[in-house]
Enzyme design. Structure first.
Site, PDB file in Angstrom:
ATOM      1  N   ASP A 101       0.834  -1.195   0.000  1.00 29.25           N
ATOM      2  CA  ASP A 101       0.000   0.000   0.000  1.00 29.25           C
ATOM      3  C   ASP A 101       0.876   1.255   0.000  1.00 29.25           C
ATOM      4  OD1 ASP A 101      -2.222  -1.613   0.105  1.00 29.25           O
ATOM      5  OD2 ASP A 101      -2.453  -1.444   2.284  1.00 29.25           O
ATOM      6  N   VAL A 102       0.290   2.372  -0.378  1.00 23.84           N
ATOM      7  CA  VAL A 102       1.049   3.618  -0.484  1.00 23.84           C
ATOM      8  C   VAL A 102       1.657   4.033   0.854  1.00 23.84           C
ATOM      9  CG1 VAL A 102      -0.960   5.111  -0.087  1.00 23.84           C
ATOM     10  CG2 VAL A 102       0.962   5.957  -1.458  1.00 23.84           C
TER      11      VAL A 102
END
Length: 230
Positions: A101-102
């Site tokens: 995920d970012v």
């Protein structure tokens, strides 16, 4: 291998640019001018452009310490791609084996070997992924047993596969999982009434993040690391 493909894989040329060079008579194979892109390049042949010898690039296997605010894909309107951190040619041929995920940091594996990444990520393979997790609230005493038995996630019909939870402090744990459901780690802790504050991947299979790599830094995998994926 076709000659036009050979030219593209050993240079920064596009397929169209390679064909223009071929038509112009600028490409030789073992000393003979070849103008056909479909020409099959013999093994160990000498291919030259305007007299300059070419060599095929080998397959690449990369370990990156992913920083926050980078995405594990090629394009996004809001965040830059992790591939922008790699100062190497032919980035377009690379793909990410197991995204993060970012807002998740840590070990990211990048390669242009599709078979290798398939072995690494195939659901049929038991490949542990270890995360260091910082939590909002103290972890419950029975969480180790709960995760070992499988956790029911919202929207899922079956519980997660058994996971190994190691408690380092009341709000810091190591979690090893062998599957990759959407936002799985965050959802597992949400299922027991907690929240992930920080998530960092340390290991995939037998490959551990090199602690000497600062966020955003990378290196090529060793032969031992590459061969650990079977």
């Amino acid at each position: 291998m076709r000659l036009d493909k050979y030219l593209c894989e050993s240079t920064e040329l596009s397929r169209a640019e390679a064909k223009r060079l071929l038509r112009g008579g600028d490409v030789t194979c073992n000393g003979k001018v070849i103008k056909s892109g479909s020409f099959k390049v013999p093994e160990a042949a000498e291919v030259r452009i305007e007299g300059n010898l070419l060599s095929l690039r080998g397959l690449r296997y990369i370990m990156l310490n992913k920083p926050v605010d980078f995405i594990s894909s090629t394009t996004d309107d809001d965040y830059p791609s992790v591939l922008n951190l790699l100062d190497i040619d032919k980035i377009s041929t690379l793909h990410i084996a197991g995204r993060l995920d970012v807002d998740t940091t840590g070990l990211l594996l990048i390669t242009d070997d599709g078979q290798w990444s398939h072995k690494l990520m195939s659901p049929k393979k038991v490949c542990g992924k270890r995360y260091r997790v910082e939590l909002t609230d103290p972890i419950q005493d029975d969480a180790v047993e709960t995760f070992a038995n499988g956790v029911g996630l919202r929207g899922e019909k079956t519980v997660t596969k058994p996971a190994k939870l190691e408690i380092l402090s009341p709000t810091e744990v190591l979690l090893t999982i062998t599957e990759g459901k959407y936002h799985q780690v965050k959802r597992m802790f949400a299922a027991i009434g907690n929240k992930v504050e920080r998530l960092h991947r340390e290991q995939v299979g037998q490959i551990e993040l090199d602690e000497s790599l600062a966020p955003g830094e990378w290196r090529y995998l060793t032969a031992e690391e590459v061969n650990s994926v079977t």
